[in-house]
Design an enzyme around this catalytic site. Structure first.
Site, PDB file in Angstrom:
ATOM      1  N   GLU A 262     -20.482  57.356  41.374  1.00 23.24           N
ATOM      2  CA  GLU A 262     -20.457  55.888  41.469  1.00 23.24           C
ATOM      3  C   GLU A 262     -21.881  55.336  41.407  1.00 23.24           C
ATOM      4  OE1 GLU A 262     -17.711  54.425  40.988  1.00 23.24           O
ATOM      5  OE2 GLU A 262     -16.516  56.248  41.232  1.00 23.24           O
ATOM      6  N   HIS A 265     -22.825  54.874  37.840  1.00 22.21           N
ATOM      7  CA  HIS A 265     -22.257  53.626  37.304  1.00 22.21           C
ATOM      8  C   HIS A 265     -23.098  52.424  37.770  1.00 22.21           C
ATOM      9  CE1 HIS A 265     -18.578  54.886  35.345  1.00 22.21           C
ATOM     10  NE2 HIS A 265     -18.100  55.495  36.410  1.00 22.21           N
ATOM     11  N   GLU A 291     -19.148  55.663  31.524  1.00 20.37           N
ATOM     12  CA  GLU A 291     -18.818  56.945  32.139  1.00 20.37           C
ATOM     13  C   GLU A 291     -19.933  57.970  31.904  1.00 20.37           C
ATOM     14  OE1 GLU A 291     -16.401  56.960  34.169  1.00 20.37           O
ATOM     15  OE2 GLU A 291     -16.074  59.070  34.573  1.00 20.37           O
TER      16      GLU A 291
HETATM   17 ZN    ZN Z   1     -16.446  56.847  36.491  1.00 18.17          ZN
END
Ligand code: ZN
Length: 496
Positions: A262, A265, A291
């Site tokens: 995370e 991201h 991603e």
């Molecule tokens: Zn992801």
């Protein structure tokens, strides 16, 4: 007012609504009391409608028509017109009644899916899934496509990707990795992961994950960390990119890799300049590119020996039982490969197979060569072919993912593409930063972040994925980089 000013004002308003919706969504999954659902769905419904009306408005259409041929726009303004223009066209292509009808069916399908998965009863979900496939096929016709109806849907998640291109990417990947996995399992030496056995206090894990996020340079003054059942990252706006995570007391590394994933991201969105927000392009180039940023931090960085050399003493500060642990043993334990039934728990070597199974099925559902009724059998056959395992029931098989109940056909390939983009980008990154391992080993993540900011983050959605890949690595996506990354790394760990 000139056209560009009007355009920026409409796009700016859409951004404000998107920000409010993100905050409401984040709150809904983290703090909202259960009795708040009714009013919350009315509020989000209203805001979503306002957002949709702005996006599909004639006023925006008029601005776009003018700006598409206008001179004197900046590079980012032109990119904004391209990408917002595409969203405008696609959303106008579907009749409003059909969108509403599909959204009602979606709510019912999701409820049915939850019950069907609990009871492991595919039959109960089947009529709902048939409906969702029907809508997906209708949408594809409205969007339009040249070769395959699936192409029309892929465009939402991975602009420029097609069924034919995906097949060309998957074929060599499958041909290399299926025998490689067999070799690992039959001839390799599985690393000993027993040093990770035990129970690990959740609160201590939470503090450890906070430290891991600080280490990778996640900015806590521009975000925050909350608890959830299924971790995700939300962007409220520039200066507010929030992470969520979960802590399983029996699985220490699950939260650490969750935080790194995370965090990857979040770094992407924290690295987008404010101008991108004003222009409606403060998002990933595609789902796959987004991603790639999470996978790279989680896998290429987080599952590497230099990382564990640095992180072992950090881990031992929180969990003293690791004081004498060796970095190379933690590294090996973090890289155990096991063909399993569940996608979200899959390791680096087997993850893409889970996507190949879903891609085969989705493409067949869209072109009509596969019937929904046959899915459990086709699913199990494909799992056997790719991974050598067969689910004992549909809950652990064809019913495991939420995506189809939401009508998200074409979403899954982005997960695989993320792995492939990450491997290719990381290869270039290594060449351009020859001392990367040393700095990671020393706990200095600044050079890594600087490179990602410069090459990826600052552009947001200004470039579509293949163009971005060309700019960064010199060529479009080439899956062979992933194959060499995985075979070299795991060949060594498994002593092949
Ligand atoms: Zn992801």
């Amino acid at each position: 007012m000139d056209t560009l000013t009007t355009y920026r004002s409409i796009v700016g308003d859409m951004g404000k609504l998107a920000s409010a919706l993100s905050l409401l969504g984040w709150d809904q999954q983290t703090h909202m009391p259960t009795k708040g659902v009714a009013i919350r769905s009315q509020v989000t419904g209203k805001l979503s409608k306002m957002q949709f009306e702005l996006l599909t408005s004639d006023e925006l259409g008029t601005c776009l028509a003018e700006l598409r041929t206008a001179n004197g726009l900046s590079e980012l303004e032109r990119a904004s017109v391209r990408r917002v223009g595409k969203d405008h066209d696609r959303n106008r292509a579907i009749p409003a009644e059909l969108i509403e009808e599909q959204s009602i069916a979606q709510t019912q399908a999701q409820t049915a899916w939850i019950a069907a998965r609990q009871a492991s009863d595919f039959g109960a979900f089947r009529p709902h899934l048939e409906k969702m496939v029907g809508y997906a096929r209708k949408f594809a016709e409205y969007y339009g496509y040249e070769e395959h109806p699936y192409d029309a849907l892929l465009e939402d998640y991975e602009p420029g990707m097609t069924c034919r291109k995906l097949k060309a990417i998957i074929e060599p990947l499958r041909a290399e990795l299926v025998p490689f996995l067999r070799q690992l399992m039959e001839k390799g030496t599985r690393p000993d992961a027993s040093l990770l056995d035990g129970t690990f206090d959740a609160e201590t894990q939470r503090r450890l994950c906070r430290r891991a996020l600080e280490v990778i340079r996640y900015d806590f003054e521009a975000g925050g960390l909350a608890d959830v059942a299924h971790p995700f990252t939300t962007t409220i706006g520039p200066g507010d990119v929030r992470i969520t995570n979960r802590y399983l007391e029996a699985h220490l590394l699950s939260s650490v890799f969750g935080a790194l994933h995370e965090g990857g991201h979040a770094l992407y969105n924290q690295g987008m300049p404010e101008e991108l927000y004003a222009l409606g392009i403060a998002r990933g180039s595609s789902n796959g590119i987004h991603e790639s940023q999470s996978r790279m931090i989680e896998n290429q960085v987080g599952r590497s020996l230099p990382f564990w050399t640095f992180f072992q003493p950090v881990l031992a500060e929180f969990f003293p039982q690791f004081k004498k642990a060796k970095a190379k043993d933690l590294y090996a334990a973090a890289n155990v490969v096991s063909p399993s039934l569940i996608r979200v728990e899959a390791d680096e070597v087997t993850y893409n197979f889970h996507i190949m199974v879903r891609f085969e099925i989705e493409a067949g559902l869209l072109d009509g060569s596969i019937d929904v009724a046959d899915l459990p059998r086709l699913w199990n056959d494909a799992m056997k072919r790719y991974l050598g395992v067969v689910p004992p029931n549909d809950a652990q098989g064809v019913l495991q993912d939420v995506h189809w109940s939401m009508g998200y056909f074409g979403y899954f390939p982005s997960y695989m593409l993320g792995n492939l983009y990450a491997a290719q980008m990381f290869r270039t990154l290594r060449k351009e930063l020859p001392t990367l391992d040393k700095s990671i080993q020393a706990g200095n993540f600044e050079p890594l972040l600087g490179w990602l900011r410069e090459k990826v983050h600052r552009y947001g959605a200004a470039y579509e994925p293949q163009e971005l890949m060309k700019r960064i690595t010199g060529h479009e996506l080439d899956g062979s980089h992933f194959v060499s990354y995985v075979t070299e790394k795991y060949g060594a760990i498994y002593r092949l």
